[in-house]
Scaffold this active site. Structure first.
Site, PDB file in Angstrom:
ATOM      1  CB  CYS A 132      -0.927   0.011   1.218  1.00  0.00           C
ATOM      2  SG  CYS A 132      -2.036   1.436   1.272  1.00  0.00           S
ATOM      3  CG  HIS A 174      -5.618  -2.170  -1.408  1.00  0.00           C
ATOM      4  ND1 HIS A 174      -4.720  -2.856  -0.619  1.00  0.00           N
ATOM      5  CD2 HIS A 174      -5.292  -0.854  -1.285  1.00  0.00           C
ATOM      6  CE1 HIS A 174      -3.898  -1.989  -0.032  1.00  0.00           C
ATOM      7  NE2 HIS A 174      -4.217  -0.764  -0.434  1.00  0.00           N
ATOM      8  CD  GLU A 175      -6.421   1.641  -4.161  1.00  0.00           C
ATOM      9  OE1 GLU A 175      -6.579   2.593  -3.373  1.00  0.00           O
ATOM     10  OE2 GLU A 175      -5.323   1.061  -4.297  1.00  0.00           O
ATOM     11  CG  HIS A 178      -7.403   3.067   1.017  1.00  0.00           C
ATOM     12  ND1 HIS A 178      -6.699   3.425   2.145  1.00  0.00           N
ATOM     13  CD2 HIS A 178      -6.562   2.304   0.278  1.00  0.00           C
ATOM     14  CE1 HIS A 178      -5.486   2.910   2.081  1.00  0.00           C
ATOM     15  NE2 HIS A 178      -5.372   2.221   0.958  1.00  0.00           N
TER      16      HIS A 178
END
Length: 220
Positions: A132, A174-175, A178
């Protein structure tokens, strides 16, 4: 005929009422942004900066400012050798992500997804190593769905639907985490987390030295 129409009318009224309740609930729980505020050049926000845990606002205005944010995010992503980047990672707390599965401006396809959501996820999952940009030099195994269906908007506000699998599905998840205020070490098993805890605490110490008055959520 009058009696037979009544159930349909009641159902329509119920749907309308439920939609109104949902709209009210969404207004209370989903903050929206009418005008984007940021200054270039943007830089990567490093863990444990509290902006990585902050609520990310829904985008309502699709204009040149949004396009400028996406363009700048791609610049930052390529400059730091990433394949994906979320807006909170550059200190802009809105629901925007960009990615290019090849991580190369001269190869692959660029995606800009605004206000994304996961519509459906496969039961099958796999474990893969992730890094990351907000956690320099930290790599660890994370479990993700192998395939997902997503819905979002493009830079013009048009609805986009994608079916992603494998590498692209992992990047998106993953994004997307966030945008939900979730970081990749939140998904690590206790054993994997233990292996990187010292590195995480090292980033925390650096942040504390630079911003001694700023509270943050430390790793357990």
């Amino acid at each position: 005929a009058g009696d037979s129409a009544r159930p349909g009318a009641r159902a329509a009224a119920t749907r309308g009422f439920l939609k109104e309740l949902k709209d009210i609930r969404d207004e209370k729980t989903n903050a929206t942004v009418q005008e984007l505020s940021f200054q270039t050049p943007l830089d990567i926000v490093l863990y444990p900066d509290p902006r990585l845990r902050a609520q990310n606002m829904t985008v309502k205005v699709f204009d040149e400012r949004l396009e400028a944010l996406a363009e700048e995010m791609f610049h930052v992503m390529y400059r730091t050798d990433g394949v994906g980047l979320s807006a909170p990672q550059v200190g802009v707390n809105v629901r925007v992500m960009v990615y290019n599965p090849e991580g190369d401006p001269k190869a692959g396809k660029e995606y800009v997804l605004v206000n994304p959501s996961i519509v459906k996820a496969s039961k099958e999952k796999d474990v893969g190593e992730e890094g990351c940009l907000s956690f320099p030099k930290i790599y660890a195994d994370v479990e993700r769905h192998t395939a997902i269906q997503v819905q979002a908007q493009d830079l013009k506000g048009k609805t986009v639907r994608l079916k992603l699998k494998g590498w692209q599905a992992r990047i998106f998840q993953h994004e997307y985490d966030h945008l939900e205020g979730k970081l990749f070490h939140d998904r690590m098993t206790p054993e994997v987390l233990a292996a990187v805890r010292e590195d995480l605490q090292g980033l925390e110490r650096k942040f504390l030295q630079s911003y001694p008055e700023t509270p943050f959520r430390a790793v357990n």
